[in-house]
Each structure stands twice: as C-alpha cells, then as structure tokens.
Write a protein that holds these residues in place. Structure first.
Motif, mmCIF file in Angstrom:
data_model
loop_
_atom_site.group_PDB
_atom_site.id
_atom_site.type_symbol
_atom_site.label_atom_id
_atom_site.label_comp_id
_atom_site.label_asym_id
_atom_site.label_seq_id
_atom_site.Cartn_x
_atom_site.Cartn_y
_atom_site.Cartn_z
ATOM 1 N N GLY A 21 0.876 -1.200 0.008
ATOM 2 C CA GLY A 21 -0.279 0.140 -0.104
ATOM 3 C C GLY A 21 1.000 1.403 0.001
ATOM 4 N N TYR A 22 0.147 2.192 -0.366
ATOM 5 C CA TYR A 22 0.869 3.657 -0.404
ATOM 6 C C TYR A 22 1.689 3.858 0.797
ATOM 7 N N LYS A 23 0.816 3.929 1.812
ATOM 8 C CA LYS A 23 1.681 4.135 3.327
ATOM 9 C C LYS A 23 2.931 3.261 3.516
ATOM 10 N N GLU A 24 2.677 1.913 3.352
ATOM 11 C CA GLU A 24 3.899 1.147 3.424
ATOM 12 C C GLU A 24 5.037 1.417 2.646
ATOM 13 N N ILE A 25 4.808 1.994 1.346
ATOM 14 C CA ILE A 25 5.841 2.395 0.449
ATOM 15 C C ILE A 25 6.552 3.599 0.982
ATOM 16 N N LEU A 82 -1.530 14.052 -29.488
ATOM 17 C CA LEU A 82 -0.231 13.754 -30.452
ATOM 18 C C LEU A 82 1.062 14.274 -30.036
ATOM 19 N N SER A 83 1.065 15.411 -28.976
ATOM 20 C CA SER A 83 2.306 15.662 -28.724
ATOM 21 C C SER A 83 2.788 14.690 -27.500
ATOM 22 N N GLY A 84 2.070 13.736 -26.979
ATOM 23 C CA GLY A 84 2.474 12.928 -25.932
ATOM 24 C C GLY A 84 2.111 13.601 -24.470
ATOM 25 N N ALA A 85 1.668 14.667 -24.574
ATOM 26 C CA ALA A 85 1.426 15.348 -23.433
ATOM 27 C C ALA A 85 0.388 14.662 -22.553
ATOM 28 N N GLY A 86 -0.773 14.252 -23.506
ATOM 29 C CA GLY A 86 -2.044 13.693 -22.897
ATOM 30 C C GLY A 86 -1.707 12.463 -22.200
ATOM 31 N N ALA A 87 -0.766 11.672 -22.808
ATOM 32 C CA ALA A 87 -0.580 10.254 -22.325
ATOM 33 C C ALA A 87 0.133 10.433 -20.903
ATOM 34 N N LEU A 88 1.030 11.656 -20.941
ATOM 35 C CA LEU A 88 1.848 11.715 -19.725
ATOM 36 C C LEU A 88 0.663 12.238 -18.463
ATOM 37 N N ALA A 89 0.075 13.241 -18.854
ATOM 38 C CA ALA A 89 -1.089 13.941 -17.940
ATOM 39 C C ALA A 89 -2.066 12.500 -17.443
ATOM 40 N N GLU A 90 -2.357 11.758 -18.308
ATOM 41 C CA GLU A 90 -3.116 10.745 -17.790
ATOM 42 C C GLU A 90 -2.755 9.570 -16.973
ATOM 43 N N ARG A 91 -1.153 9.377 -17.203
ATOM 44 C CA ARG A 91 -0.599 8.440 -16.491
ATOM 45 C C ARG A 91 -0.494 9.069 -15.096
ATOM 46 N N ALA A 92 -0.109 10.365 -15.015
ATOM 47 C CA ALA A 92 0.208 10.921 -13.759
ATOM 48 C C ALA A 92 -1.184 10.774 -12.736
ATOM 49 N N ASP A 93 -2.253 11.014 -13.405
ATOM 50 C CA ASP A 93 -3.636 11.403 -12.999
ATOM 51 C C ASP A 93 -3.876 9.824 -12.232
ATOM 52 N N GLU A 94 -3.603 8.498 -13.159
ATOM 53 C CA GLU A 94 -3.849 7.435 -12.826
ATOM 54 C C GLU A 94 -3.018 6.979 -11.573
ATOM 55 N N LYS A 95 -1.642 7.407 -11.413
ATOM 56 C CA LYS A 95 -1.059 7.173 -10.405
ATOM 57 C C LYS A 95 -1.379 8.002 -9.024
ATOM 58 N N ALA A 96 -1.945 9.179 -9.345
ATOM 59 C CA ALA A 96 -2.436 9.961 -8.086
ATOM 60 C C ALA A 96 -3.558 9.025 -7.581
ATOM 61 N N ALA A 97 -4.420 8.409 -8.212
ATOM 62 C CA ALA A 97 -5.330 7.527 -7.628
ATOM 63 C C ALA A 97 -4.983 6.110 -7.126
ATOM 64 N N GLY A 98 -3.988 5.888 -7.474
ATOM 65 C CA GLY A 98 -3.267 4.636 -7.224
ATOM 66 C C GLY A 98 -3.113 4.327 -5.567
ATOM 67 N N ARG A 99 -3.458 2.917 -5.331
ATOM 68 C CA ARG A 99 -3.316 2.725 -3.980
ATOM 69 C C ARG A 99 -2.206 1.624 -3.579
ATOM 70 N N THR A 100 -1.673 0.985 -4.603
ATOM 71 C CA THR A 100 -0.761 -0.053 -4.285
ATOM 72 C C THR A 100 0.436 0.233 -5.339
ATOM 73 N N ALA A 101 1.390 -0.719 -5.152
ATOM 74 C CA ALA A 101 2.600 -0.458 -5.755
ATOM 75 C C ALA A 101 2.405 -0.831 -7.340
ATOM 76 N N ALA A 102 1.655 -1.894 -7.544
ATOM 77 C CA ALA A 102 1.301 -2.367 -8.933
ATOM 78 C C ALA A 102 0.719 -0.956 -9.793
ATOM 79 N N HIS A 103 0.121 -0.102 -9.361
ATOM 80 C CA HIS A 103 -0.624 1.024 -9.962
ATOM 81 C C HIS A 103 0.284 2.363 -9.806
#
Length: 237
Positions: A21-25, A82-103
């Motif tokens: 989990g996030y806190k364990e990490i 097209l510039s790749g910025a959208g994918a990076l922002a989407e990934r950052a948002d996914e990580k912000a919502a992540g709860r475990t190391a896998a995410h």
C-alpha cells in the motif's frame, strides 16, 4: 581488471511487493533512506520501480477537484495526445489515484546485470535519467541495487594501486616500442613523459591509461620521433 556491478552493488535491498500500500511504500522509503524501491512479483522478479516522484502525484492532485472536473475541448485533447502530453498527464492522474505499488510504479524497470561493467551501468543511468538500478540475474530476480554513489567507489582507488596498473600498460608498450616511459600518479591524475618512436603509440598508450580504473585524467607529455598519425582530410582535396 575492470570492476563489475557485482563488485560495487548493495545486496541488502529494500523492496516492496506489487500489493504494498501507499503508506507502506512511504514508510519503507523513509526508514531505509532511499528515493526508490524495486517492486517484486511473487517469484522475486523485478516488475517495476516505485519512486518518490511516483508517490508525489498523489500530493499534486490531492483535493484538486477543479482539475478533475475540467475536461478540455476536443481540439485541445487531440493536440495533447499527438504531442504525448496527454498520455503523460493521464498516467500522472492514474498514479494519483493509485493505492498499491502495482498502480504507482513505473514499468518496465530499468535494470542491469551483475556482470555488467561499472562504466556500462554509469552510461545506462545517464541515458535513462535514473539514480539507482535494480540488479537482476538471468531470470529477472532481484540480487542487488547499484546507485550512483556505488559507482563512484572505483575512484577511491589509491594512487599506488593506480600506478601499479599503469606500469603494466607502460611495460607492455616499452617491450616492443623500446621507449623509456615514465608515469607519475597524483590524486588519480596520471602524467606520462619520455620518448616513444611513433606518435600513434603515444596516443594509444594515453588512451589505455585513461581506461585504467580509478584514473581521473591523463596528461600526455610523451615525445615521439615519427609522426605516423594521418591528418584529417581537407574538404575539396
């Protein structure tokens, strides 16, 4: 003999499983005083790395309801994709919502083999912009971690040890070039002086000495009798 990653790596490695989990990490990072952790599957294989940067996305997006509620126009979304910025922002948002190391982890992990030379590991770190590399065996299992600090250990070699290694290089050249070459080592800087028959030999020797582990720089004061180094061709000639 050149040092390998196995010679300088740390074998007591802090790591977490995919379901950590996030806190364990966070606790593990703080307790072990490191900036990143290898993430392991059930068979001790490295599947990713979770770093402070990965974890900070949660802090960045915390309570940012306006950012989550806003959805840009179609044209802006297409341009970002097209510039790749959208994918990076989407990934950052996914990580912000992540709860475990896998995410939260970055994958695939940038790893290195124990038999890799220290210089190879240094180049890999520079090329991929990382500070630490998980060291894995042929099956992908974690056997250690090598950091930038570990790689710097080769430069702690004493001047006397460096001088002995340099003398081996000098003796090899002197054996067939019949030159009387002197080598002085001070704070890792090697100064070469004396006569050799060919300029190419002087260049080759300086290059070989530069490759001796622990050498910081080489000052080439060698003299030569025959200039056998071909000049660079001139344009239009």
């Amino acid at each position: 003999m050149r040092s390998t990653v196995a010679d300088v790596m740390t074998t007591e490695v802090a790591s977490v499983g995919e379901d950590a989990g996030y806190k364990e990490i966070v606790s593990t990072l703080l307790e072990r005083g490191v900036s990143a952790l290898p993430v392991l599957d059930g068979e001790n294989r490295v599947v990713g790395v979770v770093s402070e940067e990965d974890l900070l996305h949660k802090v960045e997006f915390e309570n940012d309801t306006s950012a989550r509620a806003y959805w840009p126009p179609m044209r802006a979304r297409l341009r970002a994709r097209l510039s790749g910025a959208g994918a990076l922002a989407e990934r950052a948002d996914e990580k912000a919502a992540g709860r475990t190391a896998a995410h939260l982890m970055s994958t695939p992990a940038v790893t290195v083999a124990p038999a890799a030379l220290v210089i190879e590991a240094a180049r890999l770190m520079e090329r991929r912009g990382v500070k630490r590399l998980p060291v894995v065996d042929g099956t992908g299992a974690l056997v250690g971690v090598v950091s930038r600090r570990d790689l710097l250990r080769v430069f702690s070699r004493s001047d006397s040890d460096i001088a002995a290694a340099v003398e081996d290089q000098v003796a090899e050249v002197s054996r067939w070039d019949r030159g009387e070459i002197n080598a002085v080592v001070e704070d890792g800087v090697v100064t070469l002086s004396g006569p050799v028959r060919r300029r190419s030999v002087a260049h080759a020797l300086a290059g070989a000495v530069c490759g001796v582990e622990g050498v910081v720089a080489v000052t080439n004061n060698l003299d030569w009798e025959i200039d056998d180094v071909a000049p660079y061709p001139q344009m239009g000639v």
